[in-house]
Design a protein around this motif. Structure first.
Motif, short mmCIF file in Angstrom:
data_model
loop_
_atom_site.label_atom_id
_atom_site.label_comp_id
_atom_site.label_asym_id
_atom_site.label_seq_id
_atom_site.Cartn_x
_atom_site.Cartn_y
_atom_site.Cartn_z
N PRO A 153 -33.80 -42.41 11.46
CA PRO A 153 -34.64 -42.67 12.55
C PRO A 153 -35.83 -41.50 12.40
N PRO A 154 -37.50 -40.89 12.64
CA PRO A 154 -37.61 -39.87 12.99
C PRO A 154 -37.49 -39.96 14.20
N LEU A 155 -37.71 -38.06 13.78
CA LEU A 155 -37.08 -37.57 15.59
C LEU A 155 -38.18 -36.63 15.68
N LYS A 156 -38.64 -35.97 16.85
CA LYS A 156 -39.83 -34.88 17.06
C LYS A 156 -38.59 -34.29 17.77
N ILE A 157 -38.72 -32.78 17.63
CA ILE A 157 -38.45 -31.51 18.36
C ILE A 157 -39.23 -30.75 19.01
N ASP A 158 -39.17 -30.92 20.06
CA ASP A 158 -40.01 -29.91 21.47
C ASP A 158 -39.19 -29.07 22.12
N ALA A 159 -39.71 -27.91 22.27
CA ALA A 159 -39.20 -27.03 23.96
C ALA A 159 -37.91 -26.03 22.70
N ILE A 160 -38.36 -25.58 21.65
CA ILE A 160 -37.80 -24.55 20.71
C ILE A 160 -37.83 -23.42 20.88
N PRO A 161 -36.10 -22.91 21.47
CA PRO A 161 -36.43 -21.59 21.42
C PRO A 161 -36.94 -20.62 20.58
N GLU A 162 -37.27 -19.33 20.77
CA GLU A 162 -37.74 -17.85 20.00
C GLU A 162 -37.19 -17.48 19.44
N GLY A 163 -37.41 -17.43 18.50
CA GLY A 163 -35.74 -16.64 17.77
C GLY A 163 -35.02 -17.73 16.72
N THR A 164 -36.08 -19.36 16.54
CA THR A 164 -35.12 -20.05 15.90
C THR A 164 -35.77 -20.29 14.39
N LYS A 165 -34.11 -19.62 13.46
CA LYS A 165 -33.91 -19.16 12.18
C LYS A 165 -34.01 -20.94 11.55
N SER A 166 -33.23 -21.96 12.09
CA SER A 166 -32.74 -23.66 11.45
C SER A 166 -32.14 -24.35 12.11
N PHE A 167 -32.19 -25.30 12.37
CA PHE A 167 -31.46 -26.73 12.90
C PHE A 167 -30.29 -26.97 12.67
N ALA A 168 -29.26 -27.46 13.47
CA ALA A 168 -28.67 -27.78 12.77
C ALA A 168 -28.15 -29.67 13.60
N LEU A 169 -27.97 -30.46 12.74
CA LEU A 169 -27.51 -31.85 12.93
C LEU A 169 -26.51 -32.27 12.52
N ILE A 170 -25.67 -33.09 13.98
CA ILE A 170 -24.75 -34.10 14.29
C ILE A 170 -25.20 -35.31 14.59
N VAL A 171 -24.35 -36.17 14.22
CA VAL A 171 -24.94 -37.81 14.81
C VAL A 171 -23.80 -38.61 14.16
N GLU A 172 -23.45 -38.43 15.55
CA GLU A 172 -21.82 -39.60 15.87
C GLU A 172 -21.94 -40.64 16.77
N ASP A 173 -20.55 -41.40 16.26
CA ASP A 173 -20.61 -42.51 17.19
C ASP A 173 -19.17 -41.90 18.04
N PRO A 174 -19.25 -42.38 19.48
CA PRO A 174 -17.35 -41.16 19.68
C PRO A 174 -17.18 -43.29 20.26
N ASP A 175 -17.76 -44.22 20.27
CA ASP A 175 -17.24 -45.60 20.86
C ASP A 175 -16.49 -46.24 19.28
N ALA A 176 -15.80 -45.73 18.33
CA ALA A 176 -15.92 -45.89 17.16
C ALA A 176 -14.11 -45.54 17.30
N PRO A 177 -13.41 -47.19 16.78
CA PRO A 177 -12.71 -46.94 17.04
C PRO A 177 -10.96 -46.64 16.10
N GLY A 178 -9.82 -45.79 16.74
CA GLY A 178 -9.49 -44.69 15.62
C GLY A 178 -10.36 -42.92 14.81
N LYS A 179 -10.82 -42.79 15.16
CA LYS A 179 -12.40 -41.79 13.92
C LYS A 179 -12.73 -41.35 15.47
N ASP A 180 -12.57 -40.40 16.19
CA ASP A 180 -13.34 -39.94 17.59
C ASP A 180 -14.04 -38.31 17.61
N PRO A 181 -15.09 -38.20 17.43
CA PRO A 181 -15.98 -39.38 16.59
C PRO A 181 -16.16 -39.42 15.83
#
Length: 154
Positions: free
Chosen positions: A36-64
């Motif tokens: 999905p499209p993501l919008k990012i606001d309030a980016i801190p001064e000095g930001t050189k890059s982003f990292a993104l992690i998408v996870e499901d903590p409800d998944a059985p057997g693998k948390d998350p």
């Protein structure tokens, strides 16, 4: 992460769904399996890059259960639908890409964690979550999370 006094709050949102509401089918493995499209606001001064992690903590057997890992995303105000603007890590499906929600039963929550970093990260493509978290830990200057929900139709 760095000390809490230094970590600023990022605002992460999406035009596809509201916080804690249902993720449209097209962004799931039942649909087009595109991020999905993501919008990012309030980016801190000095930001050189982003990292993104998408996870499901409800998944059985693998948390998350990890659906998407990406780093070295330029410090932009949006990530477009069906795009991969950074380096991809290996998710728990075994792929180095976004793989959307596909819960085996019931409603699951999907956390889109975004980290503002004060550096670019040197990792090999296909790296897993543990190594990514270790690499970004000393560089986090901001973070934010968007949560969506998905339940497969019966």
């Amino acid at each position: 992460m760095t000390t809490t006094e230094k970590v600023k709050a990022l605002k992460v949102s999406s035009s596809a769904f509201e916080e804690r509401s249902f993720i449209p089918r097209q962004y799931t493995r039942d649909g087009d399996n595109c991020n999905p499209p993501l919008k990012i606001d309030a980016i801190p001064e000095g930001t050189k890059s982003f990292a993104l992690i998408v996870e499901d903590p409800d998944a059985p057997g693998k948390d998350p259960f990890v659906h998407w890992l990406m780093w070295n995303i330029p410090p932009v105000h949006s990530i477009d639908e069906n795009s991969a603007p950074g380096e991809a890590g290996k998710n728990d499906f075994g792929n180095a890409r976004y793989d959307g929600p596909a819960p085996p039963s019931g409603a699951h929550h999907y956390f889109f964690h975004l980290y503002a970093l004060d550096a670019m990260i040197k990792l090999k493509p296909g790296t897993g979550k543990a190594k990514l978290m270790s690499a970004i830990q000393p560089h986090v200057i901001g973070e934010g999370t968007l949560v969506g929900v998905y339940r497969r139709a019966l």
